[in-house]
Structure formats: C-alpha cells, structure tokens
Design an enzyme around this catalytic site. Structure first.
Site, PDB file in Angstrom:
ATOM      1  CD1 TRP A   2      -4.409 -32.564  20.754  1.00  0.00           C
ATOM      2  CD2 TRP A   2      -5.695 -34.136  20.132  1.00  0.00           C
ATOM      3  NE1 TRP A   2      -6.227 -32.748  20.264  1.00  0.00           N
ATOM      4  CE2 TRP A   2      -6.773 -33.571  19.885  1.00  0.00           C
ATOM      5  CE3 TRP A   2      -6.346 -36.071  20.057  1.00  0.00           C
ATOM      6  CZ2 TRP A   2      -7.888 -34.023  19.839  1.00  0.00           C
ATOM      7  CZ3 TRP A   2      -7.359 -36.264  19.898  1.00  0.00           C
ATOM      8  CH2 TRP A   2      -8.530 -35.170  19.439  1.00  0.00           C
ATOM      9  CG  ASN A   3      -5.003 -35.610  15.366  1.00  0.00           C
ATOM     10  OD1 ASN A   3      -3.595 -35.776  15.123  1.00  0.00           O
ATOM     11  ND2 ASN A   3      -5.350 -35.934  14.067  1.00  0.00           N
ATOM     12  CE  LYS A  53       3.241 -27.112  21.256  1.00  0.00           C
ATOM     13  NZ  LYS A  53       2.711 -28.167  22.088  1.00  0.00           N
ATOM     14  N   PRO A  54       5.986 -31.671  21.203  1.00  0.00           N
ATOM     15  CG  PRO A  54       5.890 -33.662  22.940  1.00  0.00           C
ATOM     16  CD  PRO A  54       6.580 -31.922  21.885  1.00  0.00           C
ATOM     17  CB  ALA A  55      -0.199 -31.938  21.750  1.00  0.00           C
ATOM     18  N   GLY A  82      -2.114 -29.652  12.749  1.00  0.00           N
ATOM     19  CA  GLY A  82      -2.689 -29.144  14.026  1.00  0.00           C
ATOM     20  C   GLY A  82      -4.160 -28.071  13.506  1.00  0.00           C
ATOM     21  CB  SER A  83      -6.797 -25.870  14.629  1.00  0.00           C
ATOM     22  OG  SER A  83      -6.264 -24.756  15.397  1.00  0.00           O
ATOM     23  CD  GLU A 136       0.345 -32.135   5.609  1.00  0.00           C
ATOM     24  OE1 GLU A 136      -0.746 -32.236   5.930  1.00  0.00           O
ATOM     25  OE2 GLU A 136       1.241 -32.259   5.013  1.00  0.00           O
ATOM     26  CG  LEU A 137      -2.984 -26.049   8.812  1.00  0.00           C
ATOM     27  CD1 LEU A 137      -3.208 -24.143   8.031  1.00  0.00           C
ATOM     28  CD2 LEU A 137      -2.583 -26.064   9.744  1.00  0.00           C
ATOM     29  CB  CYS A 183      -6.497 -33.343   9.758  1.00  0.00           C
ATOM     30  SG  CYS A 183      -5.147 -34.424   9.329  1.00  0.00           S
ATOM     31  CD  GLU A 218     -10.843 -30.478  11.407  1.00  0.00           C
ATOM     32  OE1 GLU A 218     -10.284 -29.263  11.859  1.00  0.00           O
ATOM     33  OE2 GLU A 218     -10.308 -31.332  11.182  1.00  0.00           O
TER      34      GLU A 218
HETATM   35  P1  ADP Z   1      -6.258 -29.018  18.285  1.00  0.00           P
HETATM   36  O1  ADP Z   1      -7.062 -28.399  18.099  1.00  0.00           O
HETATM   37  O2  ADP Z   1      -5.818 -30.580  17.365  1.00  0.00           O
HETATM   38  O3  ADP Z   1      -5.313 -29.756  19.614  1.00  0.00           O
HETATM   39  P2  ADP Z   1      -4.231 -27.275  17.746  1.00  0.00           P
HETATM   40  O4  ADP Z   1      -4.076 -26.286  16.722  1.00  0.00           O
HETATM   41  O5  ADP Z   1      -4.895 -26.204  18.871  1.00  0.00           O
HETATM   42  O6  ADP Z   1      -4.882 -28.258  17.466  1.00  0.00           O
HETATM   43  O7  ADP Z   1      -2.559 -27.725  18.182  1.00  0.00           O
HETATM   44  C1  ADP Z   1      -1.531 -27.966  17.365  1.00  0.00           C
HETATM   45  C2  ADP Z   1      -0.339 -28.233  18.268  1.00  0.00           C
HETATM   46  O8  ADP Z   1      -0.187 -26.583  18.100  1.00  0.00           O
HETATM   47  C3  ADP Z   1      -0.465 -28.825  19.641  1.00  0.00           C
HETATM   48  O9  ADP Z   1       1.543 -29.456  19.987  1.00  0.00           O
HETATM   49  C4  ADP Z   1      -0.078 -26.843  20.310  1.00  0.00           C
HETATM   50  O10 ADP Z   1      -0.247 -27.073  21.835  1.00  0.00           O
HETATM   51  C5  ADP Z   1       0.503 -26.551  19.455  1.00  0.00           C
HETATM   52  N1  ADP Z   1      -0.093 -24.907  19.439  1.00  0.00           N
HETATM   53  C6  ADP Z   1      -1.037 -24.648  19.628  1.00  0.00           C
HETATM   54  N2  ADP Z   1      -1.217 -23.657  20.022  1.00  0.00           N
HETATM   55  C7  ADP Z   1      -0.290 -22.904  19.934  1.00  0.00           C
HETATM   56  C8  ADP Z   1       0.802 -21.957  19.592  1.00  0.00           C
HETATM   57  N3  ADP Z   1      -0.660 -20.432  19.970  1.00  0.00           N
HETATM   58  N4  ADP Z   1       1.888 -21.524  19.177  1.00  0.00           N
HETATM   59  C9  ADP Z   1       2.611 -22.552  19.385  1.00  0.00           C
HETATM   60  N5  ADP Z   1       2.206 -23.785  19.275  1.00  0.00           N
HETATM   61  C10 ADP Z   1       0.863 -24.209  19.432  1.00  0.00           C
END
Ligand code: ADP
Length: 493
Positions: free
Chosen positions: A164-165, A188-190, A242-243, A264-265, A298, A395
């Site tokens: 989402w950032n 698949k966006p956030a 993402g994370s 990209e974590l 990040c 982080e």
């Molecule tokens: P943040 O902490 O920045 O939200 P996330 O890693 O939780 O980072 O989210 C990044 C992306 O990964 C988002 O699109 C989120 O919906 C997606 N996401 C989170 N959990 C899962 C999962 N178990 N499987 C697939 N996508 C996921």
C-alpha cells in the site's frame, strides 16, 4: 455520507475511480457480489466499496492471462513498446486525478503523490524502450559442426503482489518490464489501496492492450488469492513487494511449482554521518530519507548513526528541521507529513518509542499520540539510542528517527551491518578513500552517499540478505521476466 464522498471523488478523478476487478478485459464483481471498504487514512471515511474476489476468480484471471500469453508473447517488441508508450503518456495526462486518488486512499501529501505518478510512469517509458533491447548472444562453439546462440523469451504468466505504500509505482515497476518482455500479468494490490491499481487498469484498457494481458484482482482476503497465485502451475513468476514475513511464506509456497521469484522485502536502513560530512546536507538528506511518506517506505532511514565529534551539532540542526515539518491532510499543499496507513501502525510505532525510552533513550521531540487524530503520529526524534534496542531491531515504518552515537569507522560499519536486512543504506562523508571503503563494507543492495534519495528508474533497486532478491528498474529489471534459452545447431559442415 458515503455517496457524497464517492460522487466528489468520481468527479475529481475523471472516470478513473473504478470499483470492480479487471479480468480478461472485463470489469467484474465478485461471484458472491461481496465488497470491501476502502477508507481514507486521514479521517477513516469510506471512499469506495470494491469488489472482493476470491480464489476461483483468481484462477479465471490466471487462465485468461495464459490464453492471452499465446498471442502477446508472439507480438514484436516494437508492438509492445508502442502500447507501453501509450500507457506512459496516458499516465502523465492524468497525473492530477491519479495523484488525488492516491492521496485519498494512501494519505501521503499530494506533492509526493504527483512525484509517485511521475516515478511510476518513468518505469513504463523505460521498459517501453528496453523492450527493443532484449538481445541474445552468439557463442563461439565447442565443435566444428556446431553453432550456438541464446534466445531471451518471456517467462510466462506473472503474478504481482504489491503493498500500500506506493500504490502506483510498485505496480508499474513490475508490470512494465513484464509486459515489455512479452509476459501477461495478474496483479493483487494491497486491500488498503486498490483504487490506484484499478485506475491503472482503466488506462491499460484505454491504451488498447489486448484482453487478458493485464488483470487486477481486488480482495481483502490476501491469503486466499496468494494461495492460488502461488499454487497454480500456470503462473511461472511471482514478483512481490511487502514484508519479509509474507515474502518468506510466498517463497515457500512458490517452491512447490519452482516458480521464478523476485522479492522486495523489508529494510533497516542505516544513515551514517561521519565527522567530515557536510552537516547541513546530512540534515537535509536525513529529513528526505526518514520522513518521506511519513516514514513508510522500505528504503526509509531506520537508524541514524552520528560521529561523536558532530553529534550535538547534527542533533540540534536536525531537531530544528524536524520541528518545521507540517502534519495534516495529504490534500493540503502545505503538508509534509500525512497520516500513517492506519491506527495499528500508530500503536506499533508508539510502542517502539515507549520501549526505547524505557531502555534509556531520550525523547527530543514528538513521541505522543495525537488525541483527535487516530492515524497521525508526530515526527519524533530519540537520542541516546543503542543499536541493540528494540527500535533498532525492527523496521519502524513510521516517523521516528532514533540517533546513535559512534566513534570509529569500523565500529559503525559493523553496527550498520548487524541486522538480517540489506536493502538501502546511506552515509555522508567527504573523504574519498572512506567513501570507497564504507561503500564496499556495507552489506546492502543500495548505498546512497551524500544523498538521502536514491530511487530512480535507471538504477537497479533491490536488496540482499532477508531484504530479498532480484532487481527492479534499470537494464537488469527486464531479466526478471525473461528466460535464457540456449540453442545448439549441429550438422553445420
Ligand atoms: P505490509 O505490512 O506492508 O502490509 P504485507 O507483506 O503484509 O506488508 O503486504 C504486502 C502485500 O502482500 C499486500 O498486497 C498484502 O495484501 C499481501 N499479503 C499479505 N499476506 C499475504 C499472504 N498470506 N498471501 C499473499 N499475499 C499476502
């Protein structure tokens, strides 16, 4: 109330506010008609209700991307380039609407949103150009009757999961090289920021991309969508931002079908101010790299290390600069710090501050939640921090700057590297030998020297260690979506 906001946005966004998913060139609701709310982090008001899809619709999107791949991968680089250039121009033509939508769903100041739309567009332009340069090789052969060449071919159907950032740029820097290479994509966006992704789909439609080449699945059940995207053998590549926690899970899931992955974590960026640095420049760089997007990138500075001899000067000047940052609505042109994405983020960083103070850190400014603004946290400075404190192990992803004192180069490089992460790092120095030594010593994918801003389309963005693998942007970004095929021709006598 809901309707008023929606109408207002619809007018502002010139038809780019879409609430259905985009599969095979068609705007679709979920099979069970369910939706989820997208809210404005400024005041938690509802902006839109968006289609809430599940695994079965995801499978359909993958199938349509697979069908489209048969013809898209056979188009010429010139044809793909032309469509990408159209998309680039459309994105620039709609900067204002896209930026407003982005600020509404994400919260960042408009000036940053406009910057993101331009930055996002730059990937589309860059890869429209790179599409034409995916050269293979001819290799001197090992046999008199043999000739060897390499071909670069599109990987296949690509899944992209984005955060989402940066609701626009994190998508364009994946889909632009993928489409340029001849891949088709399912994104698949956030769930917090699907509107920017859907607005991009509207522009893709307008540009005239063939159906099925670009698909967007909106959902607030990320796991269900992720399970399908990773288990489905048709998907040949996953690009994730993402994370680190979710990235590791997705890598594990991708191993069953041995997909190519780019990750990209998370990061834990050090920002080192050496005694020979220009302190005013270092303060400006620290502000830019720490407080952009309210600290929610990040590559944001996570730990500031300052040499003992310039420590107090830096802290004093940095405090003056931080106290000038104006908090408020992202739609207000004066705002430098918008809201965090939600109240959980506020609770998390407030907890980090309280723990740091408990562990001996000194609060210089900020550090308290704001009573009537649930999602806001003031820009905060902590001094007397040590590298072992909880705040330095996490982080932060928010507007807190922890400052650590150091005395010697080897010591600070060791502390900077003492983390599982390895994404961005920064340092300020005017000693050219030190600049080389420290650049080589930092275990990070990216090093910024005498600058706090390093992201650009033309350079390879990415991390090492638990910050991920693969590179985005630059001439290397294309390779993530290409396979090298070796062709050996025998019987050439
Ligand atoms: P943040 O902490 O920045 O939200 P996330 O890693 O939780 O980072 O989210 C990044 C992306 O990964 C988002 O699109 C989120 O919906 C997606 N996401 C989170 N959990 C899962 C999962 N178990 N499987 C697939 N996508 C996921």
């Amino acid at each position: 109330m809901k309707i008023d906001i929606k109408n207002a946005i619809e007018n502002q966004c010139n038809g780019l506010l879409r609430t259905k998913s985009f599969i095979n060139g068609v705007w679709v609701s979920s099979e069970n008609e369910s939706t989820f709310e997208v809210t404005n982090p400024f005041d938690n008001s509802v902006i839109a209700n968006v289609a809430n899809l599940g695994g079965s619709e995801t499978k359909k999107a993958i199938d349509s991307a697979n069908e489209a791949f048969k013809t898209w991968s056979k188009t010429t680089a010139e044809e793909r380039s032309r469509l990408l250039k159209k998309l680039y121009q459309l994105q620039l033509d709609h900067i204002e609407e896209l930026a407003q939508l982005l600020t509404l769903e994400q919260g960042k100041p408009l000036v940053e949103s406009r910057g993101e739309i331009k930055y996002g567009a730059s990937f589309i332009e860059w890869f429209a150009e790179e599409a034409k340069r995916t050269y293979g090789d001819t290799i001197p052969s090992h046999g008199h009757d043999k000739r060897i060449i390499t071909l670069k071919q599109a990987v296949g159907v690509v899944a992209a999961i984005t955060p989402w950032n940066f609701p626009n740029a994190m998508i364009t820097r994946k889909i632009a090289p993928a489409l340029a290479a001849g891949c088709t994509v399912v994104i698949k966006p956030a769930h917090q920021t699907p509107l920017s992704a859907l607005a991009l789909a509207a522009l893709v439609e307008k540009a005239g991309f063939p159906k099925g080449v670009f698909n967007v699945i909106t959902s607030d059940t990320a796991k269900e969508i992720g399970d399908e995207l990773t288990a489905n053998p048709i998907v040949r590549k996953l690009s994730f931002t993402g994370s680190t926690k979710v990235g590791k899970t997705l890598m594990r899931q991708c191993s069953d079908t041995v997909k190519k992955v780019s990750m990209e974590l998370g990061g834990n960026a050090p920002f080192i101010v050496f005694e020979d640095a220009n302190i005013d420049n270092a303060v400006r760089g620290a502000i830019a790299s720490k407080y952009r997007n309210a600290g929610q990138t990040c590559v944001c500075t996570n730990r500031i290390f300052v040499h003992d001899n310039v420590y107090q000067t830096f802290v004093d000047k940095f405090t003056v600069a931080v106290n000038k940052l104006k908090m408020g609505s992202g739609l207000d042109e004066e705002t430098a710090i918008g809201p965090l994405i939600n109240s959980d983020a506020v609770t998390f960083i407030d907890g980090l501050v309280k723990n740091a103070v408990g562990e001996g850190a000194k609060l210089i400014t900020g550090g308290e939640k704001i009573a009537d603004k649930e999602n806001f946290y003031p820009p905060t400075i902590l001094t007397n921090v040590t590298n072992s404190m909880e705040i330095c192990r996490n982080e932060i992803f928010g507007s807190i700057a922890p400052i650590i004192r150091f005395k010697d180069e080897a010591e600070v490089v060791k502390m900077a590297n003492d983390t599982p992460y390895g994404l961005a790092s920064y340092f300020y120095s005017n000693d050219y030998a030190k600049i080389w030594r420290v650049s080589e010593g930092l275990e990070y994918g990216m090093v910024g020297i005498n600058t706090g801003m390093i992201s650009t389309t033309v350079a390879p963005f990415g991390g090492i260690k638990e910050s991920g693998n693969g590179r985005e942007g630059s001439k290397y970004g294309m390779d993530e979506y290409l396979e090298i095929k070796y062709v050996c021709i025998g019987g050439v006598l």
